[in-house]
Write a protein that holds these residues in place. Structure first.
Motif, PDB file in Angstrom:
ATOM      1  N   VAL A  80      19.069 -27.217  34.569  1.00  0.00           N
ATOM      2  CA  VAL A  80      18.122 -27.269  33.906  1.00  0.00           C
ATOM      3  C   VAL A  80      18.428 -26.083  32.714  1.00  0.00           C
ATOM      4  O   VAL A  80      18.060 -26.668  31.617  1.00  0.00           O
ATOM      5  N   LEU A  81      20.171 -25.417  32.541  1.00  0.00           N
ATOM      6  CA  LEU A  81      20.186 -24.724  31.769  1.00  0.00           C
ATOM      7  C   LEU A  81      20.727 -25.979  30.327  1.00  0.00           C
ATOM      8  O   LEU A  81      20.231 -26.094  29.237  1.00  0.00           O
ATOM      9  N   ARG A  82      21.380 -26.547  31.038  1.00  0.00           N
ATOM     10  CA  ARG A  82      21.799 -27.993  30.168  1.00  0.00           C
ATOM     11  C   ARG A  82      20.613 -28.889  29.467  1.00  0.00           C
ATOM     12  O   ARG A  82      20.940 -29.361  28.441  1.00  0.00           O
ATOM     13  N   SER A  83      19.805 -29.302  30.345  1.00  0.00           N
ATOM     14  CA  SER A  83      17.924 -29.684  30.129  1.00  0.00           C
ATOM     15  C   SER A  83      17.545 -29.000  28.541  1.00  0.00           C
ATOM     16  O   SER A  83      16.971 -28.984  28.463  1.00  0.00           O
ATOM     17  N   ILE A  84      17.504 -27.510  29.071  1.00  0.00           N
ATOM     18  CA  ILE A  84      17.316 -26.238  28.170  1.00  0.00           C
ATOM     19  C   ILE A  84      18.252 -26.480  27.236  1.00  0.00           C
ATOM     20  O   ILE A  84      16.473 -26.595  26.004  1.00  0.00           O
ATOM     21  N   LYS A  85      18.555 -26.727  27.007  1.00  0.00           N
ATOM     22  CA  LYS A  85      19.080 -27.311  25.521  1.00  0.00           C
ATOM     23  C   LYS A  85      18.977 -28.097  25.264  1.00  0.00           C
ATOM     24  O   LYS A  85      18.872 -28.117  23.881  1.00  0.00           O
ATOM     25  N   LEU A  86      19.156 -29.419  25.784  1.00  0.00           N
ATOM     26  CA  LEU A  86      18.603 -30.664  24.863  1.00  0.00           C
ATOM     27  C   LEU A  86      17.363 -30.650  24.703  1.00  0.00           C
ATOM     28  O   LEU A  86      17.213 -31.242  23.310  1.00  0.00           O
ATOM     29  N   LEU A  87      16.379 -29.458  25.042  1.00  0.00           N
ATOM     30  CA  LEU A  87      15.371 -29.682  24.758  1.00  0.00           C
ATOM     31  C   LEU A  87      14.898 -28.923  23.542  1.00  0.00           C
ATOM     32  O   LEU A  87      14.175 -29.241  22.881  1.00  0.00           O
ATOM     33  N   ASN A  88      15.387 -28.195  23.571  1.00  0.00           N
ATOM     34  CA  ASN A  88      15.364 -26.974  22.501  1.00  0.00           C
ATOM     35  C   ASN A  88      15.976 -27.524  21.646  1.00  0.00           C
ATOM     36  O   ASN A  88      16.028 -27.616  20.347  1.00  0.00           O
ATOM     37  N   ASP A  89      16.719 -28.634  21.524  1.00  0.00           N
ATOM     38  CA  ASP A  89      17.536 -28.864  20.391  1.00  0.00           C
ATOM     39  C   ASP A  89      16.979 -30.290  19.737  1.00  0.00           C
ATOM     40  O   ASP A  89      16.641 -30.831  18.241  1.00  0.00           O
ATOM     41  N   ALA A  90      16.168 -31.177  20.854  1.00  0.00           N
ATOM     42  CA  ALA A  90      15.306 -32.106  20.873  1.00  0.00           C
ATOM     43  C   ALA A  90      14.143 -31.299  19.520  1.00  0.00           C
ATOM     44  O   ALA A  90      13.450 -31.920  18.675  1.00  0.00           O
ATOM     45  N   MET A  91      13.347 -30.317  19.930  1.00  0.00           N
ATOM     46  CA  MET A  91      12.344 -29.685  19.854  1.00  0.00           C
ATOM     47  C   MET A  91      12.510 -29.092  18.291  1.00  0.00           C
ATOM     48  O   MET A  91      11.641 -29.672  16.873  1.00  0.00           O
ATOM     49  N   ALA A  92      14.181 -29.140  18.152  1.00  0.00           N
ATOM     50  CA  ALA A  92      14.605 -28.329  16.948  1.00  0.00           C
ATOM     51  C   ALA A  92      14.436 -29.219  15.610  1.00  0.00           C
ATOM     52  O   ALA A  92      13.596 -30.254  14.914  1.00  0.00           O
ATOM     53  N   LYS A  93      14.384 -30.570  16.075  1.00  0.00           N
ATOM     54  CA  LYS A  93      14.871 -31.889  15.621  1.00  0.00           C
ATOM     55  C   LYS A  93      13.176 -33.314  14.974  1.00  0.00           C
ATOM     56  O   LYS A  93      13.032 -33.273  14.694  1.00  0.00           O
ATOM     57  N   SER A  94      12.153 -32.606  15.228  1.00  0.00           N
ATOM     58  CA  SER A  94      11.075 -32.689  15.790  1.00  0.00           C
ATOM     59  C   SER A  94      10.406 -32.543  14.473  1.00  0.00           C
ATOM     60  O   SER A  94       9.997 -31.693  14.220  1.00  0.00           O
ATOM     61  N   SER A  95       9.966 -33.594  14.056  1.00  0.00           N
ATOM     62  CA  SER A  95       8.433 -33.463  12.693  1.00  0.00           C
ATOM     63  C   SER A  95       7.624 -32.854  13.201  1.00  0.00           C
ATOM     64  O   SER A  95       7.043 -31.810  11.877  1.00  0.00           O
TER      65      SER A  95
END
Length: 149
Positions: free
Chosen positions: A126-141
Protein backbone atom coordinates in the motif's frame (compact mmCIF):
# COMPACT_ATOMS: atom_id res chain seq x y z
CA UNK A 1 -12.53 -3.65 -14.01
CA UNK A 2 -13.03 -1.98 -10.65
CA UNK A 3 -14.66 1.42 -10.32
CA UNK A 4 -11.47 3.44 -9.72
CA UNK A 5 -13.32 6.69 -9.06
CA UNK A 6 -15.57 4.88 -6.59
CA UNK A 7 -12.54 3.58 -4.69
CA UNK A 8 -11.11 7.09 -4.43
CA UNK A 9 -14.48 8.53 -3.39
CA UNK A 10 -14.76 6.01 -0.54
CA UNK A 11 -11.17 6.60 0.61
CA UNK A 12 -11.61 10.40 0.45
CA UNK A 13 -14.88 10.18 2.38
CA UNK A 14 -13.28 8.03 5.08
CA UNK A 15 -10.42 10.51 5.46
CA UNK A 16 -13.00 13.31 5.52
CA UNK A 17 -14.82 11.66 8.43
CA UNK A 18 -11.50 11.16 10.18
CA UNK A 19 -10.52 14.80 9.74
CA UNK A 20 -13.94 16.00 10.80
CA UNK A 21 -13.68 14.04 14.03
CA UNK A 22 -10.00 14.31 14.93
CA UNK A 23 -9.07 17.94 14.65
CA UNK A 24 -9.71 19.21 18.14
CA UNK A 25 -6.55 19.95 20.06
CA UNK A 26 -5.61 22.27 22.89
CA UNK A 27 -9.24 23.35 23.22
CA UNK A 28 -9.31 24.50 19.57
CA UNK A 29 -11.57 23.16 16.85
CA UNK A 30 -9.39 23.05 13.76
CA UNK A 31 -10.79 22.73 10.24
CA UNK A 32 -9.22 20.38 7.74
CA UNK A 33 -7.77 23.33 5.81
CA UNK A 34 -6.33 24.85 8.99
CA UNK A 35 -4.72 21.53 9.94
CA UNK A 36 -3.05 21.43 6.50
CA UNK A 37 -1.78 25.00 7.00
CA UNK A 38 -0.36 24.20 10.44
CA UNK A 39 1.32 21.10 9.02
CA UNK A 40 2.93 23.04 6.17
CA UNK A 41 4.15 25.89 8.38
CA UNK A 42 5.70 23.36 10.74
CA UNK A 43 7.19 21.27 7.93
CA UNK A 44 8.68 24.19 5.99
CA UNK A 45 10.04 26.09 9.04
CA UNK A 46 9.23 29.79 8.79
CA UNK A 47 7.90 29.89 5.22
CA UNK A 48 6.35 32.91 3.55
CA UNK A 49 2.59 33.21 3.14
CA UNK A 50 3.09 32.69 -0.60
CA UNK A 51 5.11 29.47 -0.10
CA UNK A 52 2.45 27.85 2.08
CA UNK A 53 -0.38 29.03 -0.17
CA UNK A 54 1.36 27.55 -3.22
CA UNK A 55 2.19 24.28 -1.43
CA UNK A 56 -1.50 23.84 -0.61
CA UNK A 57 -2.74 25.03 -4.01
CA UNK A 58 -4.90 27.70 -2.35
CA UNK A 59 -5.59 31.14 -3.80
CA UNK A 60 -3.99 33.87 -1.70
CA UNK A 61 -7.26 35.61 -0.76
CA UNK A 62 -8.84 32.48 0.72
CA UNK A 63 -5.53 31.58 2.31
CA UNK A 64 -5.15 35.00 3.94
CA UNK A 65 -8.53 34.61 5.64
CA UNK A 66 -7.45 31.23 7.04
CA UNK A 67 -4.16 32.71 8.29
CA UNK A 68 -6.04 35.57 9.99
CA UNK A 69 -8.27 33.03 11.75
CA UNK A 70 -5.22 31.06 12.93
CA UNK A 71 -3.60 34.29 14.17
CA UNK A 72 -6.79 35.16 16.12
CA UNK A 73 -6.65 31.67 17.65
CA UNK A 74 -3.03 32.42 18.70
CA UNK A 75 -1.71 29.43 16.72
CA UNK A 76 0.26 31.30 14.04
CA UNK A 77 2.50 34.38 14.03
CA UNK A 78 3.09 36.55 10.98
CA UNK A 79 6.11 38.87 10.76
CA UNK A 80 7.74 40.83 7.96
CA UNK A 81 10.87 39.32 6.46
CA UNK A 82 13.80 41.50 7.59
CA UNK A 83 15.34 41.21 4.10
CA UNK A 84 12.14 42.13 2.22
CA UNK A 85 9.42 43.90 4.21
CA UNK A 86 6.81 43.01 1.55
CA UNK A 87 7.18 39.29 2.37
CA UNK A 88 5.30 37.93 5.38
CA UNK A 89 6.90 35.00 7.24
CA UNK A 90 4.73 32.50 9.11
CA UNK A 91 5.62 30.51 12.19
CA UNK A 92 3.75 28.52 14.79
CA UNK A 93 3.26 29.87 18.28
CA UNK A 94 3.92 27.54 21.20
CA UNK A 95 0.19 26.76 21.24
CA UNK A 96 0.23 26.30 17.46
CA UNK A 97 3.11 23.83 17.73
CA UNK A 98 1.19 21.93 20.43
CA UNK A 99 -1.96 21.78 18.27
CA UNK A 100 0.00 20.72 15.15
CA UNK A 101 1.85 18.03 17.13
CA UNK A 102 -1.39 16.77 18.71
CA UNK A 103 -3.11 16.48 15.32
CA UNK A 104 -0.02 14.76 13.90
CA UNK A 105 -0.05 12.24 16.76
CA UNK A 106 -3.78 11.60 16.26
CA UNK A 107 -3.24 10.98 12.53
CA UNK A 108 -0.29 8.66 13.20
CA UNK A 109 -2.35 6.76 15.77
CA UNK A 110 -5.20 6.37 13.29
CA UNK A 111 -2.91 5.24 10.47
CA UNK A 112 -1.10 2.81 12.79
CA UNK A 113 -4.48 1.33 13.70
CA UNK A 114 -5.49 1.11 10.03
CA UNK A 115 -2.20 -0.54 9.05
CA UNK A 116 -2.46 -2.96 11.98
CA UNK A 117 -5.29 -4.59 9.99
CA UNK A 118 -2.69 -5.60 7.38
CA UNK A 119 0.34 -7.85 7.38
CA UNK A 120 3.79 -6.36 6.65
CA UNK A 121 3.65 -7.26 2.94
CA UNK A 122 0.23 -5.62 2.50
CA UNK A 123 1.34 -2.51 4.38
CA UNK A 124 4.50 -2.15 2.26
CA UNK A 125 2.48 -2.74 -0.91
CA UNK A 126 0.00 0.00 0.00
CA UNK A 127 2.73 2.48 0.94
CA UNK A 128 4.72 1.75 -2.23
CA UNK A 129 1.52 2.14 -4.28
CA UNK A 130 0.69 5.48 -2.66
CA UNK A 131 4.21 6.74 -3.46
CA UNK A 132 3.83 5.60 -7.08
CA UNK A 133 0.41 7.27 -7.33
CA UNK A 134 1.72 10.54 -5.83
CA UNK A 135 4.62 10.54 -8.30
CA UNK A 136 2.30 9.86 -11.24
CA UNK A 137 -0.12 12.58 -10.11
CA UNK A 138 2.76 15.08 -9.88
CA UNK A 139 3.67 14.29 -13.51
CA UNK A 140 0.10 14.61 -14.78
CA UNK A 141 -0.74 17.69 -16.84
CA UNK A 142 -4.19 17.68 -15.20
CA UNK A 143 -2.88 17.73 -11.64
CA UNK A 144 -0.82 20.02 -9.57
CA UNK A 145 2.64 21.12 -10.60
CA UNK A 146 3.62 22.20 -7.09
CA UNK A 147 5.78 19.57 -5.38
CA UNK A 148 4.33 18.29 -2.11
CA UNK A 149 6.71 16.84 0.44
Amino acid sequence: MEDIRGLFQIMTRRFGFLNKNCCTAGGCDITLVQSHILYEIDRQHKPSIQQVSEALGTDITTFSRQIQALIRMSLVKKVSDPDDRRVQILSLTTEGKYVATTIDEQMKEYLTEVFSQMNDFEKETVLRSIKLLNDAMAKSSLCCSTPIG
